[in-house]
Design a protein around this motif. Structure first.
Motif, PDB file in Angstrom:
ATOM      1  N   THR A 254      -8.112   3.081  -6.345  1.00 30.96           N
ATOM      2  CA  THR A 254      -7.661   3.902  -5.311  1.00 30.96           C
ATOM      3  C   THR A 254      -8.397   5.356  -5.302  1.00 30.96           C
ATOM      4  O   THR A 254      -8.007   6.259  -4.605  1.00 30.96           O
ATOM      5  CB  THR A 254      -6.088   4.237  -5.563  1.00 30.96           C
ATOM      6  OG1 THR A 254      -6.100   4.461  -6.897  1.00 30.96           O
ATOM      7  CG2 THR A 254      -5.292   2.813  -5.418  1.00 30.96           C
TER       8      THR A 254
ATOM      9  N   LEU B   7       0.903   7.526  -3.445  1.00 29.96           N
ATOM     10  CA  LEU B   7      -0.407   7.091  -4.257  1.00 29.96           C
ATOM     11  C   LEU B   7      -0.447   7.812  -5.375  1.00 29.96           C
ATOM     12  O   LEU B   7      -0.599   7.066  -6.634  1.00 29.96           O
ATOM     13  CB  LEU B   7      -1.540   7.317  -3.294  1.00 29.96           C
ATOM     14  CG  LEU B   7      -2.805   6.838  -4.029  1.00 29.96           C
ATOM     15  CD1 LEU B   7      -2.794   5.291  -4.151  1.00 29.96           C
ATOM     16  CD2 LEU B   7      -3.889   7.321  -3.144  1.00 29.96           C
TER      17      LEU B   7
ATOM     18  N   TYR C 268       0.745  -1.167   0.097  1.00 31.73           N
ATOM     19  CA  TYR C 268      -0.066   0.089   0.060  1.00 31.73           C
ATOM     20  C   TYR C 268       0.934   1.237   0.024  1.00 31.73           C
ATOM     21  O   TYR C 268       2.002   1.214   0.721  1.00 31.73           O
ATOM     22  CB  TYR C 268      -0.991  -0.075   1.327  1.00 31.73           C
ATOM     23  CG  TYR C 268      -1.853  -1.034   1.115  1.00 31.73           C
ATOM     24  CD1 TYR C 268      -2.875  -1.171   0.041  1.00 31.73           C
ATOM     25  CD2 TYR C 268      -2.096  -1.873   2.385  1.00 31.73           C
ATOM     26  CE1 TYR C 268      -3.835  -2.224   0.346  1.00 31.73           C
ATOM     27  CE2 TYR C 268      -3.126  -2.979   2.587  1.00 31.73           C
ATOM     28  CZ  TYR C 268      -3.689  -3.164   1.345  1.00 31.73           C
ATOM     29  OH  TYR C 268      -4.865  -4.119   1.448  1.00 31.73           O
TER      30      TYR C 268
END
Length: 123
Positions: free
Chosen positions: A51, A32, A25
């Motif tokens: 996401t 991200l 993650y």
């Protein structure tokens, strides 16, 4: 060695791919965001949908995301500013007519249950 799509000076396999494949993650909003850019560059529409924050997910269709990611040639990512929950960036790409484009965005992210999600962006 070719650098990762996100611009990091390590390979895709050692950078964004583990996030896209789900074996890790993203630990920060910036990570991200970078992995989402790499997902656009590689056509990983499932990752882009998964996401996206659940409150916004219904607004985007997976096939439309995939079509947009594949109709463009992703050239590079430039991070302009980062806070704990925001990332401002330029994404450089060639559109379907091979015209150079710059996508500027100030993105907002949210951490829920130990996972970061993309909420939305100002263009």
């Amino acid at each position: 060695m070719t650098n990762c799509f996100c611009g990091a000076s390590v390979s895709f396999e050692n950078c964004c791919e583990p996030y896209i494949k789900g074996s890790k993650y993203a630990p920060t909003a910036e990570t991200l965001m970078r992995s989402r850019y790499s997902a656009f560059a590689t056509g990983a529409a499932d990752y882009l949908v998964n996401t996206k924050h659940s409150s916004k997910r219904k607004l985007h269709n997976k096939s439309e995301i995939l079509a947009w990611s594949q109709s463009n040639q992703w050239l590079r990512l430039e991070i302009l500013a980062v806070t704990e929950t925001t990332v401002t960036f330029n994404a450089y790409y060639l559109d379907e007519n091979l015209k150079a484009q710059i996508h500027y965005e100030h993105s907002t992210f949210k951490l829920e249950n130990g996972k970061w999600f993309y909420v939305d962006g100002e263009y």
